[in-house]
Write a protein that holds these residues in place. Structure first.
Motif, PDB file in Angstrom:
ATOM      1  N   GLN A 205       8.458  -9.954  12.738  1.00 52.30           N
ATOM      2  CA  GLN A 205       8.282 -10.495  11.392  1.00 52.30           C
ATOM      3  C   GLN A 205       7.420  -9.551  10.548  1.00 52.30           C
ATOM      4  O   GLN A 205       7.739  -9.265   9.386  1.00 52.30           O
ATOM      5  N   THR A 206       6.345  -9.060  11.152  1.00 48.78           N
ATOM      6  CA  THR A 206       5.468  -8.123  10.443  1.00 48.78           C
ATOM      7  C   THR A 206       6.195  -6.824  10.142  1.00 48.78           C
ATOM      8  O   THR A 206       6.068  -6.262   9.040  1.00 48.78           O
ATOM      9  N   LEU A 207       6.967  -6.354  11.110  1.00 51.16           N
ATOM     10  CA  LEU A 207       7.710  -5.112  10.923  1.00 51.16           C
ATOM     11  C   LEU A 207       8.743  -5.246   9.797  1.00 51.16           C
ATOM     12  O   LEU A 207       8.936  -4.311   9.003  1.00 51.16           O
ATOM     13  N   LEU A 208       9.394  -6.388   9.710  1.00 58.30           N
ATOM     14  CA  LEU A 208      10.366  -6.613   8.642  1.00 58.30           C
ATOM     15  C   LEU A 208       9.687  -6.593   7.269  1.00 58.30           C
ATOM     16  O   LEU A 208      10.220  -6.037   6.306  1.00 58.30           O
ATOM     17  N   ILE A 209       8.502  -7.177   7.190  1.00 58.54           N
ATOM     18  CA  ILE A 209       7.749  -7.133   5.931  1.00 58.54           C
ATOM     19  C   ILE A 209       7.427  -5.693   5.568  1.00 58.54           C
ATOM     20  O   ILE A 209       7.610  -5.262   4.418  1.00 58.54           O
ATOM     21  N   HIS A 210       6.949  -4.928   6.555  1.00 59.63           N
ATOM     22  CA  HIS A 210       6.657  -3.503   6.328  1.00 59.63           C
ATOM     23  C   HIS A 210       7.899  -2.776   5.831  1.00 59.63           C
ATOM     24  O   HIS A 210       7.832  -1.982   4.877  1.00 59.63           O
ATOM     25  N   PHE A 211       9.031  -3.030   6.497  1.00 64.62           N
ATOM     26  CA  PHE A 211      10.263  -2.324   6.153  1.00 64.62           C
ATOM     27  C   PHE A 211      10.683  -2.596   4.714  1.00 64.62           C
ATOM     28  O   PHE A 211      10.963  -1.673   3.949  1.00 64.62           O
ATOM     29  N   TYR A 212      10.739  -3.870   4.355  1.00 62.64           N
ATOM     30  CA  TYR A 212      11.208  -4.198   3.001  1.00 62.64           C
ATOM     31  C   TYR A 212      10.229  -3.709   1.932  1.00 62.64           C
ATOM     32  O   TYR A 212      10.658  -3.253   0.860  1.00 62.64           O
TER      33      TYR A 212
END
Length: 288
Positions: A110-117
């Motif tokens: 979830q954190t990684l997806l936030i970083h990515f977007y």
């Protein structure tokens, strides 16, 4: 000669010569080795890490697609990080859509997806993911805060910070002061001062704090941090330089002169740094 034989011939060639001289051969070799059947997810992830280490990002994503049936959450993590490095929004969205419901509940992913977007400047999607998470961690807040700053929306940072539901750490505090300094309005200054009064003693000796306070025109507070720091440490050139730079930005001539004189007495043997300080001082006088 078979395909395997060609691959072995390239390997011998690259061993005898600098592979950097033959980038096309190196790429072909990595593709041929990656294309071979991998026996486990551990081997797949290891191969992807090696390709990332050599910055062969497109090969990483190609391997991810070919070996998809054996992908684990670690594999998805590596693929998403690669999309971020390439700023490949379309590919990242596709990988996001391939995640299982269980994986979508994993705090790290979830954190990684936030970083990515956020890295791909899709702030709306990052906010959407964040809003659906029930148990938010400090790392998720950190990803949002960094994303707001990198996308030049510090006002959104301030709004979210006022709603934060977890204990903040030094990284978030530093980002907060940077956001306040960018806005530098009455709300941001108030938040900066309120936060300063709640900081742990350990962070009050953080050299970066002086720079943040000076960018908010909070020079008295910055001097207090320096005084407290010097009770148990040697004077810090970084702190004084940050304060002198801040005084220059706000055209505080008398404070700049006082700081420069203090630096000359404390750091007499650091000639190059004193030259830089003298330039800052002269710029302050010139701005009047």
């Amino acid at each position: 000669m078979t395909f395997t034989g060609v691959s072995q011939w390239f390997t011998r060639l690259l061993c005898k010569n600098d592979s950097k001289k033959y980038p096309c051969f190196s790429m072909i070799l990595s593709l041929s080795s990656s294309s071979s059947s991998l026996s486990s997810a551990i081997e797949l992830n290891s191969t992807m890490k090696k390709l990332i280490g050599s910055r062969q990002y497109k090969q990483v994503l190609g391997l991810f697609d070919r070996q998809f049936p054996m992908c684990t959450d670690v594999t998805f993590t590596l693929a998403l990080k690669t999309c971020g490095k390439l700023e490949d929004h379309k590919c990242g969205v596709r990988i996001h859509q391939q995640l299982s419901l269980k994986s979508l509940q994993d705090p790290f992913l979830q954190t990684l997806l936030i970083h990515f977007y956020m890295h791909c400047h899709d702030v709306d999607q990052a906010q959407k993911i964040f809003s659906t998470i029930k148990e938010k961690t400090v790392y998720m807040y950190g990803a949002m805060f960094k994303g707001y700053i990198s996308n030049n929306t510090p006002e959104k940072f301030i709004d979210l910070f006022e709603k934060i539901s977890v204990e903040i750490d030094e990284v978030i505090i530093t980002i907060l002061f940077n956001a306040c300094a960018k806005l530098c309005d009455s709300q941001a200054i108030k938040i900066g001062k309120d936060t300063l009064n709640r900081l742990p003693i350990s962070f009050l000796q953080n050299q970066k704090l002086v720079d943040c306070l000076c960018r908010l025109d909070m020079f008295d507070e910055a001097q207090t941090v320096i005084d407290d720091y010097e009770k148990s440490n040697s004077p810090s050139l970084v702190m004084y330089t940050a304060m002198l730079s801040g005084a220059r930005n706000y055209h505080h001539v008398s404070l700049s002169q006082k700081l420069y004189d203090r630096m000359r007495s404390l750091f007499l043997n650091q000639h190059s740094d004193l030259i830089s300080a003298a330039i800052l001082l002269s710029n302050t006088y010139a701005s009047q």
